[in-house]
Design a protein around this motif. Structure first.
Motif, PDB file in Angstrom:
ATOM      1  N   GLU A  38       0.780  34.828 -42.630  1.00  0.00           N
ATOM      2  CA  GLU A  38       1.567  34.212 -43.710  1.00  0.00           C
ATOM      3  C   GLU A  38       1.021  32.830 -44.054  1.00  0.00           C
ATOM      4  N   LEU A  39       0.640  32.087 -43.033  1.00  0.00           N
ATOM      5  CA  LEU A  39       0.063  30.764 -43.247  1.00  0.00           C
ATOM      6  C   LEU A  39      -1.283  30.851 -43.967  1.00  0.00           C
ATOM      7  N   LEU A  40      -2.100  31.815 -43.577  1.00  0.00           N
ATOM      8  CA  LEU A  40      -3.412  31.990 -44.200  1.00  0.00           C
ATOM      9  C   LEU A  40      -3.314  32.367 -45.672  1.00  0.00           C
ATOM     10  N   VAL A  41      -2.366  33.221 -46.008  1.00  0.00           N
ATOM     11  CA  VAL A  41      -2.220  33.595 -47.424  1.00  0.00           C
ATOM     12  C   VAL A  41      -1.595  32.448 -48.222  1.00  0.00           C
ATOM     13  N   ALA A  42      -0.669  31.721 -47.622  1.00  0.00           N
ATOM     14  CA  ALA A  42      -0.010  30.607 -48.315  1.00  0.00           C
ATOM     15  C   ALA A  42      -0.974  29.467 -48.609  1.00  0.00           C
ATOM     16  N   THR A  43      -2.031  29.352 -47.810  1.00  0.00           N
ATOM     17  CA  THR A  43      -3.020  28.291 -48.008  1.00  0.00           C
ATOM     18  C   THR A  43      -4.306  28.806 -48.661  1.00  0.00           C
ATOM     19  N   ASN A  44      -4.237  30.022 -49.180  1.00  0.00           N
ATOM     20  CA  ASN A  44      -5.334  30.629 -49.938  1.00  0.00           C
ATOM     21  C   ASN A  44      -6.618  30.867 -49.145  1.00  0.00           C
ATOM     22  N   TYR A  45      -6.491  31.034 -47.844  1.00  0.00           N
ATOM     23  CA  TYR A  45      -7.652  31.413 -47.052  1.00  0.00           C
ATOM     24  C   TYR A  45      -7.918  32.908 -47.141  1.00  0.00           C
ATOM     25  N   ILE A  46      -6.854  33.676 -47.377  1.00  0.00           N
ATOM     26  CA  ILE A  46      -7.020  35.121 -47.570  1.00  0.00           C
ATOM     27  C   ILE A  46      -6.276  35.542 -48.829  1.00  0.00           C
ATOM     28  N   SER A  47      -6.726  36.638 -49.398  1.00  0.00           N
ATOM     29  CA  SER A  47      -6.104  37.158 -50.610  1.00  0.00           C
ATOM     30  C   SER A  47      -4.768  37.829 -50.279  1.00  0.00           C
ATOM     31  N   THR A  48      -3.954  37.973 -51.292  1.00  0.00           N
ATOM     32  CA  THR A  48      -2.682  38.674 -51.130  1.00  0.00           C
ATOM     33  C   THR A  48      -2.929  40.115 -50.710  1.00  0.00           C
ATOM     34  N   PHE A 106      -3.810  40.102 -47.052  1.00  0.00           N
ATOM     35  CA  PHE A 106      -2.574  39.801 -46.332  1.00  0.00           C
ATOM     36  C   PHE A 106      -1.687  41.042 -46.251  1.00  0.00           C
ATOM     37  N   ASN A 107      -1.481  41.694 -47.389  1.00  0.00           N
ATOM     38  CA  ASN A 107      -0.595  42.870 -47.411  1.00  0.00           C
ATOM     39  C   ASN A 107      -1.073  43.962 -46.457  1.00  0.00           C
ATOM     40  N   THR A 108      -2.374  44.184 -46.428  1.00  0.00           N
ATOM     41  CA  THR A 108      -2.938  45.202 -45.534  1.00  0.00           C
ATOM     42  C   THR A 108      -2.648  44.860 -44.074  1.00  0.00           C
ATOM     43  N   LEU A 109      -2.975  43.641 -43.681  1.00  0.00           N
ATOM     44  CA  LEU A 109      -2.781  43.226 -42.287  1.00  0.00           C
ATOM     45  C   LEU A 109      -1.299  43.071 -41.945  1.00  0.00           C
ATOM     46  N   PHE A 110      -0.516  42.564 -42.884  1.00  0.00           N
ATOM     47  CA  PHE A 110       0.917  42.410 -42.664  1.00  0.00           C
ATOM     48  C   PHE A 110       1.581  43.770 -42.434  1.00  0.00           C
ATOM     49  N   ASN A 111       1.219  44.753 -43.253  1.00  0.00           N
ATOM     50  CA  ASN A 111       1.786  46.096 -43.093  1.00  0.00           C
ATOM     51  C   ASN A 111       1.411  46.700 -41.741  1.00  0.00           C
ATOM     52  N   GLU A 112       0.178  46.497 -41.356  1.00  0.00           N
ATOM     53  CA  GLU A 112      -0.294  46.999 -40.069  1.00  0.00           C
ATOM     54  C   GLU A 112       0.486  46.335 -38.914  1.00  0.00           C
ATOM     55  N   ALA A 113       0.631  45.017 -38.989  1.00  0.00           N
ATOM     56  CA  ALA A 113       1.354  44.274 -37.949  1.00  0.00           C
ATOM     57  C   ALA A 113       2.833  44.638 -37.939  1.00  0.00           C
ATOM     58  N   SER A 114       3.419  44.809 -39.103  1.00  0.00           N
ATOM     59  CA  SER A 114       4.837  45.167 -39.191  1.00  0.00           C
ATOM     60  C   SER A 114       5.109  46.538 -38.584  1.00  0.00           C
ATOM     61  N   GLN A 115       4.231  47.485 -38.846  1.00  0.00           N
ATOM     62  CA  GLN A 115       4.367  48.815 -38.250  1.00  0.00           C
ATOM     63  C   GLN A 115       4.271  48.743 -36.726  1.00  0.00           C
ATOM     64  N   LEU A 116       3.325  47.968 -36.243  1.00  0.00           N
ATOM     65  CA  LEU A 116       3.170  47.797 -34.797  1.00  0.00           C
ATOM     66  C   LEU A 116       4.410  47.145 -34.195  1.00  0.00           C
ATOM     67  N   HIS A 117       4.924  46.127 -34.866  1.00  0.00           N
ATOM     68  CA  HIS A 117       6.108  45.413 -34.394  1.00  0.00           C
ATOM     69  C   HIS A 117       7.303  46.361 -34.281  1.00  0.00           C
ATOM     70  N   LYS A 118       7.506  47.173 -35.302  1.00  0.00           N
ATOM     71  CA  LYS A 118       8.613  48.141 -35.295  1.00  0.00           C
ATOM     72  C   LYS A 118       8.426  49.183 -34.193  1.00  0.00           C
ATOM     73  N   LEU A 119       7.212  49.653 -34.032  1.00  0.00           N
ATOM     74  CA  LEU A 119       6.913  50.641 -33.006  1.00  0.00           C
ATOM     75  C   LEU A 119       7.166  50.073 -31.613  1.00  0.00           C
ATOM     76  N   LEU A 120       6.726  48.844 -31.388  1.00  0.00           N
ATOM     77  CA  LEU A 120       6.952  48.186 -30.103  1.00  0.00           C
ATOM     78  C   LEU A 120       8.448  48.005 -29.837  1.00  0.00           C
ATOM     79  N   LYS A 121       9.169  47.586 -30.859  1.00  0.00           N
ATOM     80  CA  LYS A 121      10.617  47.392 -30.709  1.00  0.00           C
ATOM     81  C   LYS A 121      11.291  48.704 -30.308  1.00  0.00           C
ATOM     82  N   SER A 122      10.892  49.773 -30.934  1.00  0.00           N
ATOM     83  CA  SER A 122      11.452  51.089 -30.644  1.00  0.00           C
ATOM     84  C   SER A 122      11.142  51.531 -29.211  1.00  0.00           C
TER      85      SER A 122
END
Length: 117
Positions: free
Chosen positions: A79-89, A92-108
């Motif tokens: 989130e910090l990298l996209v907010a400071t324009n180091y990475i494209s949206t 970010f969306n690709t990596l964020f989705n991947e991390a979010s899926q992992l986070h949900k899976l781990l929680k489960s």
């Protein structure tokens, strides 16, 4: 042999984080944020792998909880990298989705394991 989805997803995420790290240091000469996202992003899979050799159910849960925290930290750095324009949206969306899926899976997995205690 049975596939382990969380191991596979975390390994893939680690590879993508390593590519992001290389991009950040080569294209932007950004070393501090790059190192932070590298550490947290690769730690997710390392802790999941370590959980596979846990000494007890509590140890298994603990290792996965660390992995979940590292995943959440990785999301913060992204989130910090996209907010400071180091990475494209898009990146970010690709990596964020991947991390979010992992986070949900781990929680489960953690919740299921806790029920089994």
């Amino acid at each position: 042999m049975k596939k382990n989805m969380v191991l596979e997803k975390s390994f893939s995420f680690s590879i993508n984080i390593i590519h992001l790290y290389k991009y950040l240091i080569e294209e932007h000469k950004e070393y501090v944020l790059a190192k932070q996202v590298l550490r947290s992003g690769t730690s997710v899979g390392a802790n999941i792998r370590e959980s596979q050799n846990a000494e007890s159910k509590k140890d298994f849960i603990h290792k996965l909880a660390i992995s979940q925290k590292e995943c959440d930290e990785s999301i913060y750095w992204l989130e910090l990298l996209v907010a400071t324009n180091y990475i494209s949206t898009e990146k970010f969306n690709t990596l964020f989705n991947e991390a979010s899926q992992l986070h949900k899976l781990l929680k489960s997995i953690i919740l299921s394991a806790k029920k089994g205690l």
